[in-house]
Design a protein around this motif. Structure first.
Motif, PDB file in Angstrom:
ATOM      1  N   MET A 387      22.696  72.569  46.394  1.00  0.00           N
ATOM      2  CA  MET A 387      22.625  74.030  46.417  1.00  0.00           C
ATOM      3  C   MET A 387      23.982  74.653  46.081  1.00  0.00           C
ATOM      4  SD  MET A 387      20.188  74.534  49.766  1.00  0.00           S
ATOM      5  CE  MET A 387      20.277  76.318  49.766  1.00  0.00           C
ATOM      6  N   ILE A 388      25.035  74.062  46.632  1.00  0.00           N
ATOM      7  CA  ILE A 388      26.374  74.573  46.316  1.00  0.00           C
ATOM      8  C   ILE A 388      26.658  74.410  44.828  1.00  0.00           C
ATOM      9  CG2 ILE A 388      28.836  74.150  46.669  1.00  0.00           C
ATOM     10  CD1 ILE A 388      28.094  73.329  49.574  1.00  0.00           C
ATOM     11  N   GLY A 393      27.157  76.603  39.362  1.00  0.00           N
ATOM     12  CA  GLY A 393      26.713  76.551  37.978  1.00  0.00           C
ATOM     13  C   GLY A 393      26.159  77.882  37.504  1.00  0.00           C
ATOM     14  N   ALA A 394      25.342  78.525  38.359  1.00  0.00           N
ATOM     15  CA  ALA A 394      24.792  79.829  37.995  1.00  0.00           C
ATOM     16  C   ALA A 394      25.915  80.853  37.855  1.00  0.00           C
ATOM     17  CB  ALA A 394      23.784  80.287  39.043  1.00  0.00           C
ATOM     18  N   GLY A 395      26.909  80.793  38.763  1.00  0.00           N
ATOM     19  CA  GLY A 395      28.041  81.710  38.671  1.00  0.00           C
ATOM     20  C   GLY A 395      28.832  81.506  37.388  1.00  0.00           C
ATOM     21  N   ALA A 396      28.998  80.244  36.983  1.00  0.00           N
ATOM     22  CA  ALA A 396      29.727  79.965  35.747  1.00  0.00           C
ATOM     23  C   ALA A 396      28.977  80.510  34.526  1.00  0.00           C
ATOM     24  CB  ALA A 396      29.946  78.460  35.613  1.00  0.00           C
ATOM     25  N   LEU A 397      27.656  80.360  34.531  1.00  0.00           N
ATOM     26  CA  LEU A 397      26.862  80.876  33.412  1.00  0.00           C
ATOM     27  C   LEU A 397      26.953  82.395  33.334  1.00  0.00           C
ATOM     28  CD1 LEU A 397      23.661  78.623  33.704  1.00  0.00           C
ATOM     29  CD2 LEU A 397      25.426  78.517  31.931  1.00  0.00           C
ATOM     30  N   LEU A 398      26.871  83.041  34.499  1.00  0.00           N
ATOM     31  CA  LEU A 398      26.978  84.502  34.515  1.00  0.00           C
ATOM     32  C   LEU A 398      28.376  84.933  34.084  1.00  0.00           C
ATOM     33  CD1 LEU A 398      25.073  85.199  37.858  1.00  0.00           C
ATOM     34  CD2 LEU A 398      24.296  85.798  35.550  1.00  0.00           C
ATOM     35  N   GLY A 399      29.392  84.187  34.538  1.00  0.00           N
ATOM     36  CA  GLY A 399      30.764  84.503  34.153  1.00  0.00           C
ATOM     37  C   GLY A 399      31.006  84.332  32.668  1.00  0.00           C
ATOM     38  N   ALA A 400      30.233  83.438  32.050  1.00  0.00           N
ATOM     39  CA  ALA A 400      30.368  83.217  30.611  1.00  0.00           C
ATOM     40  C   ALA A 400      29.617  84.258  29.792  1.00  0.00           C
ATOM     41  CB  ALA A 400      29.860  81.821  30.256  1.00  0.00           C
ATOM     42  N   VAL A 407      19.946  82.918  32.840  1.00  0.00           N
ATOM     43  CA  VAL A 407      20.175  81.855  33.836  1.00  0.00           C
ATOM     44  C   VAL A 407      18.840  81.245  34.268  1.00  0.00           C
ATOM     45  CG1 VAL A 407      21.010  81.389  36.173  1.00  0.00           C
ATOM     46  CG2 VAL A 407      22.348  82.826  34.634  1.00  0.00           C
ATOM     47  N   PHE A 408      17.832  82.088  34.452  1.00  0.00           N
ATOM     48  CA  PHE A 408      16.503  81.574  34.819  1.00  0.00           C
ATOM     49  C   PHE A 408      15.949  80.673  33.712  1.00  0.00           C
ATOM     50  CE2 PHE A 408      15.614  85.626  37.525  1.00  0.00           C
ATOM     51  CZ  PHE A 408      16.518  85.178  38.469  1.00  0.00           C
ATOM     52  N   LEU A 409      16.179  81.069  32.456  1.00  0.00           N
ATOM     53  CA  LEU A 409      15.727  80.256  31.321  1.00  0.00           C
ATOM     54  C   LEU A 409      16.412  78.893  31.334  1.00  0.00           C
ATOM     55  CD1 LEU A 409      14.234  79.947  28.581  1.00  0.00           C
ATOM     56  CD2 LEU A 409      16.247  80.990  27.502  1.00  0.00           C
ATOM     57  N   VAL A 410      17.727  78.890  31.547  1.00  0.00           N
ATOM     58  CA  VAL A 410      18.466  77.623  31.609  1.00  0.00           C
ATOM     59  C   VAL A 410      17.930  76.755  32.742  1.00  0.00           C
ATOM     60  CG1 VAL A 410      20.713  76.586  32.082  1.00  0.00           C
ATOM     61  CG2 VAL A 410      20.539  78.536  30.521  1.00  0.00           C
ATOM     62  N   ALA A 411      17.665  77.366  33.904  1.00  0.00           N
ATOM     63  CA  ALA A 411      17.128  76.601  35.045  1.00  0.00           C
ATOM     64  C   ALA A 411      15.793  75.957  34.687  1.00  0.00           C
ATOM     65  CB  ALA A 411      16.980  77.510  36.254  1.00  0.00           C
TER      66      ALA A 411
END
Length: 581
Positions: A387-388, A393-400, A407-411
């Motif tokens: 979970m961490i 990972g989600a934060g990095a994608l949003l930051g990029a 992000v949902f699509l990548v998941a």
């Protein structure tokens, strides 16, 4: 499936072996979330602390709550294997009262340091109860009840999370009296939980002489190695942890998704949480019906497929919504463009429930009883770490610069890749899934005499050669894996033959046609039986006798007969019986 009609999973709620335990779990999960959410709202809107800014309050509180899972899960698993689980349950609920008594002071005094310490304490409370919770069930439920029992626990947990969040948000928002109301509610729920815990029946310790290893790192590693010795258990640990990582991506983004993408207010964010919780709960409850009261890992690929399909579709449903002023929930629901978003989220969560319950039940069923709680504790650590990692990972994608729907699509895509890789490497899941789909969609089936198949240990199941996909039907006789011995030409076919080969099916030919292949088939079948597996011999009865005799001569085991009876217009019947001497 077969035999006398048995009550469904809801009958467990009226039985002492389950009902008090379920209530304790429900109240504990509810209190965790009532307390955490109320504190988060206070930190965001009222406390105004420089060291706990509103933008980071939720992240800090969540991290402090998860920290005990990493630090103390290994110890908690050992305690659950060493002591009676009813006794441990009472100890844990008494600890909860002490923590909530301290939280009363924190809420009344608006002391964020005390409340943050109580968050850590409630994380410790949940850490200690986690191994007890999942190791308790197989001590009181049989194999045909495990899926239903786990489904109820999973449903109850998500409903409790939902109600706890809603109650915390409503109570803390009451002008002037909010903090005191939350304090009273948290302490009251803790007291009620301790009262109910008194009715939890005895659950004797599987290893009372266990010497506690207080080093969490070496103990966790040791239990992961133990789980790794049982590949299906280890893969289930990883699969459950992946599900929590996948779910964390969505849960962590609900507030921002509701505001920035869906243009909804706080009520819309709450609606998303409601849909997700209801979906997971419904999927968990659905598992018993879909599996017909067995631990059916064939549901796992179906759940994984649903998770990817609806996560990917959620991207297409939400990525191009037009800008609008923030709308309340009534206005949001009234727009047809949002129905697809809500349906995707509900079905995604339902698929996650279908995905997770069979794996929890499988861990309970196939872990050694003496180490079950410790393996579950190791799983809790993996869950926290996954979970961490997913949040980072989600934060990095949003930051990029990726959007939230992106992000949902990548998941969804990553889930498809991970699941596809796992199912190719562990074809038992795909084989059981194919058998389940064939039985439900093409060859409706009922099983008669399934109780003859042993719950553990070796047995040889013998039947006539079956045509095509009907070779998958003997899997319905038991939740256990079945190593098939079938004619060589069956395994040479594309599709089904590939799947059977990947699942370890043994190629056979009559001795007069290929003596070497016949001897190899007998040897491999005997080796599988010596390892305690179920072996199914489904070949032409006219030339089967020498093979059967040779296998039993090498490895004497119980022999059961399987007969598929077909009747036009009616479900097929798979009859299991003890072979005559």
């Amino acid at each position: 499936m077969s035999g006398a009609a048995r009550p469904n999973q809801f009958a467990l709620l009226a039985q002492r072996r389950f009902a008090p335990f379920f209530a304790v779990q429900f109240l504990g999960a509810g209190n965790d979330n009532l307390f955490k959410f109320a504190f988060t709202v206070m930190a965001t809107y009222e406390l105004q602390l420089a060291w706990l800014p509103p933008a980071l309050a939720g992240l800090v509180i969540g991290a402090v709550f998860i920290l005990p899972f990493v630090l103390f899960s290994a110890t908690a698993g050992q305690l659950a294997d060493k002591y009676d689980k009813a006794l441990l349950t009472r100890w844990v609920k008494s600890l909860e009262i002490a923590i909530m008594a301290a939280a009363v002071w924190g809420f009344v005094r608006a002391d964020a340091v005390v409340l943050l310490a109580c968050v850590f304490g409630m994380g410790l409370h949940s850490t200690l109860f986690g191994p007890v919770k999942y190791a308790y069930l197989p001590q009181h439920l049989d194999e045909r009840e495990l899926t239903g029992g786990n489904g109820l626990v999973e449903m109850g947990t998500f409903v409790a999370i939902l109600l706890g969040n809603l109650a915390g948000g409503l109570l803390v928002a009451v002008p002037e009296a909010g903090a005191r109301l939350v304090a009273a509610a948290c302490l009251g729920v803790a007291l009620l939980g301790r009262l109910v815990a008194q009715a939890v029946p005895r659950s004797p310790a599987p290893e009372p002489g266990l010497a506690i290893n207080w080093n969490p790192f070496s103990e966790t590693w040791r239990n992961l190695l133990l789980a790794h010795e049982r590949p299906v258990v280890f893969r289930s640990l990883l699969g459950i942890s992946w599900m929590w990582a996948f779910g964390a991506v969505f849960l962590s983004q609900f507030p921002a998704f509701a505001k920035e993408v869906l243009h909804g207010d706080e009520q819309v964010a709450s609606l998303l949480l409601v849909l997700f919780s209801v979906g997971v709960g419904a999927g968990a409850l659905l598992c018993e019906t879909l599996s017909r009261r067995h631990v059916e890992i064939g549901l796992v690929p179906l759940g994984a497929a649903g998770m990817s399909i609806f996560a990917i579709d959620l991207y297409f449903a939400a990525h191009a919504l037009p800008a609008a002023a923030l709308m309340p929930v009534a206005a949001f629901v009234a727009q047809p463009a949002h129905w697809r978003v809500m349906a995707d989220l509900l079905l995604l969560a339902l698929a996650a429930g279908v995905y997770s319950v069979p794996m929890y039940a499988l861990i309970q069923l196939r872990s050694p009883a003496t180490h079950r709680a410790r393996i579950i504790a190791a799983n809790n650590i993996l869950n926290a770490l996954f979970m961490i990692a997913s949040s980072l990972g989600a934060g990095a994608l949003l930051g990029a610069g990726l959007s939230i729907p992106g992000v949902f699509l990548v998941a969804g895509v990553v889930n498809a890749v991970v699941a596809g890789t796992v199912f190719v490497l562990a074809p038992e899941y795909l084989l059981r899934c194919a058998a389940l789909l064939h039985e439900r969609l093409l060859r409706p089936l009922r099983v008669q005499g399934g109780e003859h198949v042993p719950a553990e240990g070796a047995a040889l199941l013998v039947g006539a050669a079956l045509a095509g996909a009907d070779l998958l039907l003997p899997a319905a006789a038991s939740a256990r894996p079945l190593r098939l011995v079938v004619e060589r030409r069956v395994l040479e076919r594309p599709g089904l033959g590939w799947l059977l080969r990947r699942a370890g099916a043994i190629a056979w030919a009559p001795a007069h046609e290929d003596a070497a292949l016949h001897a190899a088939a007998v040897e491999r079948a005997a080796q599988a039986l010596a390892a305690g597996e179920l072996v199914g011999l489904f070949v032409d009865p006219a030339v089967r006798a020498p093979t059967l005799a040779a296998i039993v001569a090498l490895q004497p085991v119980p022999v059961l007969t399987l007969q598929l009876q077909l009747q036009p217009g009616r479900p097929a019947t798979l009859v299991v019986d003890v072979a005559a001497n």
